[in-house]
Motif scaffolding. Sequence first.
Motif, short mmCIF file in Angstrom:
data_model
loop_
_atom_site.label_atom_id
_atom_site.label_comp_id
_atom_site.label_asym_id
_atom_site.label_seq_id
_atom_site.Cartn_x
_atom_site.Cartn_y
_atom_site.Cartn_z
N LYS A 87 18.75 -29.14 14.20
CA LYS A 87 19.02 -28.38 12.98
C LYS A 87 19.64 -29.32 11.94
O LYS A 87 20.66 -29.95 12.19
N ILE A 88 18.98 -29.39 10.76
CA ILE A 88 19.37 -30.32 9.71
C ILE A 88 19.61 -29.55 8.42
O ILE A 88 18.78 -28.72 8.03
N TRP A 89 20.72 -29.83 7.77
CA TRP A 89 20.95 -29.30 6.43
C TRP A 89 20.88 -30.44 5.43
O TRP A 89 21.63 -31.43 5.56
N ALA A 90 19.97 -30.33 4.47
CA ALA A 90 19.83 -31.33 3.41
C ALA A 90 20.60 -30.85 2.18
O ALA A 90 20.45 -29.71 1.75
N ILE A 91 21.39 -31.74 1.60
CA ILE A 91 22.31 -31.38 0.52
C ILE A 91 21.87 -32.03 -0.78
O ILE A 91 21.64 -33.24 -0.84
N VAL A 92 21.72 -31.21 -1.83
CA VAL A 92 21.36 -31.69 -3.17
C VAL A 92 22.32 -31.08 -4.18
O VAL A 92 23.11 -30.20 -3.84
N SER A 93 22.25 -31.53 -5.42
CA SER A 93 23.07 -30.94 -6.48
C SER A 93 22.33 -29.78 -7.13
O SER A 93 22.65 -28.62 -6.92
N ASP A 94 21.33 -30.08 -7.95
CA ASP A 94 20.54 -29.05 -8.64
C ASP A 94 19.37 -28.64 -7.77
O ASP A 94 18.74 -29.49 -7.12
N PHE A 95 19.04 -27.36 -7.79
CA PHE A 95 17.93 -26.89 -6.98
C PHE A 95 17.40 -25.56 -7.50
O PHE A 95 18.19 -24.69 -7.86
N HIS B 142 22.38 -26.32 -1.85
CA HIS B 142 22.52 -26.85 -3.21
C HIS B 142 23.93 -26.59 -3.72
O HIS B 142 24.46 -25.47 -3.61
N ILE B 143 24.53 -27.63 -4.29
CA ILE B 143 25.92 -27.56 -4.77
C ILE B 143 26.04 -26.65 -5.99
O ILE B 143 26.94 -25.81 -6.07
N LYS B 144 25.15 -26.81 -6.94
CA LYS B 144 25.20 -26.01 -8.17
C LYS B 144 24.43 -24.70 -7.98
O LYS B 144 23.62 -24.60 -7.06
N PRO B 145 24.66 -23.72 -8.84
CA PRO B 145 23.93 -22.46 -8.73
C PRO B 145 22.42 -22.66 -8.83
O PRO B 145 21.94 -23.64 -9.41
N PHE B 146 21.69 -21.73 -8.28
CA PHE B 146 20.22 -21.79 -8.25
C PHE B 146 19.66 -21.86 -9.67
O PHE B 146 20.10 -21.14 -10.56
N ARG B 147 18.66 -22.73 -9.87
CA ARG B 147 18.01 -22.89 -11.18
C ARG B 147 16.82 -21.94 -11.26
O ARG B 147 15.68 -22.29 -10.94
N GLN C 118 14.68 -19.98 1.13
CA GLN C 118 15.69 -20.03 2.19
C GLN C 118 16.87 -20.94 1.86
O GLN C 118 17.80 -21.05 2.65
N ALA C 119 16.82 -21.62 0.71
CA ALA C 119 17.93 -22.48 0.32
C ALA C 119 19.18 -21.64 0.06
O ALA C 119 19.10 -20.46 -0.26
N PHE C 120 20.35 -22.27 0.20
CA PHE C 120 21.58 -21.50 0.03
C PHE C 120 22.64 -22.31 -0.70
O PHE C 120 22.52 -23.53 -0.88
N HIS C 121 23.70 -21.62 -1.12
CA HIS C 121 24.71 -22.17 -2.01
C HIS C 121 26.03 -21.49 -1.70
O HIS C 121 26.07 -20.32 -1.33
N LEU C 122 27.11 -22.23 -1.85
CA LEU C 122 28.46 -21.66 -1.73
C LEU C 122 29.15 -21.82 -3.08
O LEU C 122 29.30 -22.95 -3.56
#
Length: 402
Positions: free
Chosen positions: A2-10, A36-41, A56-60
């Motif tokens: 299980k892998i989580w890939a981390i980006v800024s904008d998404f 994604h670090i920033k809110p969904f675009r 399925q991408a997610f954000h905190l």
Amino acid sequence: MKIWAIVSDFPKVTETFALANVQAFRAAGHAADVFHIKPFRSGEIVHPEAQGIVDQAFHLGYAAPRTLGLALMGLARSPLRALRCVRRIVGAFWRQPRHLGVSLMLVPQGLALGQAARRAGVDRLYAEFAGYPATVAWVASRTSGIPFGFSAHAHDIFITQGLLATKARDASFVRTISEFNRRFLVQRAGVTQDKIHVIRCGVPAERCDTPLPVAPADGHPFRILFVGALLPRKGVDVLLKALGHLPKSLNWELWVVGGGSQETALQAQAAALPEGRVKFLGPQPSDVVRAAMDEAHLVVVPSVEGEAGRSEGIPVVLMEAMAQGRPVVASRLSGIPELVEDGLTGRLSPPGDAHALAARIEKSLTSYETAVRMAAAGQARVRADYDIGRNAADLLALIKGD
């Protein structure tokens, strides 16, 4: 795994490689998702093949109750490591207030991500960029014990080198996309040579099956294509100036695919060129971009060094154009000469020099058979070194620790 890939904008249409990597991880049988670090675009174009990953991408949220609750759990679990992370951030950025403020703001998100990953049974954290995504992954890893690694592309290492050596030391690996970046990381950021792995970005191998172009029939113009964000560092203003220096006898038209903050100014600049020669098509999905490349006789990537070190790495649009056998003219910048070898796989021009760019464009169009021979060599180069399937598999092996 299980892998989580981390980006800024998404999602971000100019960062299709991030989605391509996750698609490859899933195709290899792993459970891979994007954080994604920033809110969904919500206004961004999503290519059809990536829709499942996007859904399925997610954000905190930065200060959402769930984020703060998980962050407190992470702090309680590893208080000394969390405090050491804060101390390292302050030490790295105390002379750079903006980077200091943003990095500290991301600490709760990193703490929360680490605990969410533990609960979800995540095996590896992977940050697609060496800047803020790697900072979040680093905090998450340090406080959860889940291994992490990160990629270094372009302005994520050029703008600031603060904290890079620390993150690299604690990471399982550092992947970068060019030998230029490898040298930069060693010489400017203090990253140890043995930690760095050069793995290119890429495009699907089947894209290299596209037939080579032929010169337009008499009376029809050469079609020049630009694809990218309409931002200062992309150099579209330089391209428009260069077109104004071309001989009046040369029949050409320019298609501009993309949108951005400079669009209005560029349209006004283009109005000084012969009417109807420049068409702005706006942002387009991948199938439209691919069709536009099929119809192009020349693809130009006139990048310049942007504000505060924002610069290209090796643009994916160049890989796409060369995979489709299009002649290219690009700037001699960053890692671009590793793909576009001047006089062999394309032509290079000094960044920002409109007269030099005009000369390269004119030479490409007036000696078109030579340009197509270079395009064939470029297509072979992409097939050999920029196959996204093979390169994503190499990246996956790093993430797994093979």
